[in-house]
Design a protein around this motif. Structure first.
Motif, short mmCIF file in Angstrom:
data_model
loop_
_atom_site.label_atom_id
_atom_site.label_comp_id
_atom_site.label_asym_id
_atom_site.label_seq_id
_atom_site.Cartn_x
_atom_site.Cartn_y
_atom_site.Cartn_z
N GLY A 183 0.83 -1.21 0.00
CA GLY A 183 0.00 0.00 0.00
C GLY A 183 0.86 1.26 0.00
O GLY A 183 0.43 2.30 0.46
N PHE A 184 2.06 1.15 -0.55
CA PHE A 184 2.96 2.30 -0.63
C PHE A 184 3.26 2.88 0.75
O PHE A 184 3.61 4.03 0.87
N VAL A 185 3.12 2.04 1.80
CA VAL A 185 3.27 2.59 3.15
C VAL A 185 4.60 3.27 3.38
O VAL A 185 4.68 4.25 4.09
N GLN A 186 5.65 2.71 2.76
CA GLN A 186 6.95 3.33 3.02
C GLN A 186 7.18 4.56 2.16
O GLN A 186 8.15 5.25 2.30
N LEU A 187 6.28 4.76 1.21
CA LEU A 187 6.51 5.85 0.27
C LEU A 187 5.20 6.56 -0.04
O LEU A 187 4.70 6.52 -1.14
N PRO A 188 4.61 7.20 0.96
CA PRO A 188 3.30 7.81 0.73
C PRO A 188 3.39 8.99 -0.24
O PRO A 188 4.42 9.65 -0.32
N HIS A 189 2.32 9.20 -0.96
CA HIS A 189 2.25 10.39 -1.79
C HIS A 189 2.31 11.61 -0.88
O HIS A 189 1.82 11.58 0.24
N SER A 190 2.89 12.66 -1.40
CA SER A 190 2.93 13.87 -0.59
C SER A 190 1.53 14.48 -0.56
O SER A 190 0.66 14.16 -1.36
N ARG A 191 1.35 15.38 0.38
CA ARG A 191 0.10 16.09 0.52
C ARG A 191 -0.27 16.80 -0.78
O ARG A 191 -1.41 16.79 -1.21
N LYS A 192 0.76 17.40 -1.39
CA LYS A 192 0.55 18.14 -2.63
C LYS A 192 0.03 17.21 -3.73
O LYS A 192 -0.89 17.53 -4.46
N MET A 193 0.65 16.03 -3.83
CA MET A 193 0.23 15.08 -4.87
C MET A 193 -1.19 14.61 -4.62
O MET A 193 -1.97 14.43 -5.57
#
Ligand SMILES: [Zn+2]
Length: 262
Positions: A183-193
């Motif tokens: 779930g992309f836990v280690q690499l979350p989308h930024s707030r901006k994205m």
């Protein structure tokens, strides 16, 4: 690894050049993005990563749920800014409230997410959001950001010609697949994205003929589901908060509705 000072400064120089060469202006948002992966590599990366996901997760490419997701997904992708990506929509058969997009247009929605939204319009808001992530190359941007942390190592690899582009793609794809299944836990989308994907996703769903007001209902429902407790995957992350997302969407709703009524 110990590097001689002269070698180090050469690599830092190379790193700076790499950064300069990798700033691109996104054609859809006008935002400047740092992306070290060439657009030509997106398709291969997404394809390979999806293959890896299919090995480790229960992925449905046909059946009722997948057909529903594909019908909505193809309709939105067709009016997106990149209708020609090799779009693929699958359902992951797990009781998880999550969804993700890989570079090149490979999108997965988890079973519980599909089941939680009996109206196509709310599911279209989820899928529109993921399609926007893929079109805006947020996955490639995330990976580039992560690789920045290893820039000297990458620089060293490039300097000695250690790997071909194919080998690099294969390695990155395996890494990407494990991130995706997590779930992309280690690499979350930024707030901006996230806010960008909400915005462009709402435009896309409206253009495809789905009422964009469903995007607000989606995040309201997410709030309720979250209050029910349980683990909170990336899709439900609190950055930005659901209230912030809802406020932003409501602010720009007249713009979304103008696309819907066209
Ligand atoms: Zn997102």
């Amino acid at each position: 690894m110990m590097l001689k000072p002269i070698m180090k400064s050469a690599l830092v120089g190379l790193a700076a050049l790499t950064v300069a060469a990798c700033m691109t202006t996104n054609q859809v948002t006008g935002r400047s993005q740092f992306i070290i992966i060439p657009p030509s590599q997106d398709a291969a990366l997404g394809l390979e990563a999806m293959k890896e996901v299919k090995k480790s997760a229960s992925v449905q490419t046909s059946g009722l749920l997948a057909a529903r997701v594909q019908r909505i997904g193809n309709r939105i992708a067709a009016i997106s800014d990149k209708p020609d990506l090799d779009w693929e929509f699958v359902v992951i058969d797990e009781p998880v409230l999550n969804a993700w997009a890989l570079p090149g247009g490979k999108i997965a929605i988890y079973r519980k997410m599909v089941d939680s939204f009996t109206s196509d319009e709310e599911l279209a808001a989820v899928i529109g959001h993921e399609i926007a992530h893929a079109v805006l190359r947020h996955g490639a941007e995330q990976m580039s950001r992560a690789q920045m942390q290893n820039l000297l190592i990458v620089g060293a690899g490039v300097a000695v010609g250690a790997s071909t582009e194919d080998q690099e793609t294969a390695q990155m794809a395996v890494g990407l697949a494990s991130l995706a299944t997590a779930g992309f836990v280690q690499l979350p989308h930024s707030r901006k994205m996230e806010l960008e994907a909400d915005h462009i996703g709402a435009i896309y769903m409206a253009k495809a003929g789905y009422d964009p007001r469903a995007s607000v209902r989606l995040w309201q429902r997410m709030k309720t589901l979250k209050e029910g407790g349980g683990q909170q995957p990336t899709f439900l992350s609190t950055h930005p908060s659901d209230d912030k997302r809802i406020a932003r969407l409501e602010e720009r709703m007249p713009e979304y509705l103008s696309h819907y009524q066209k």
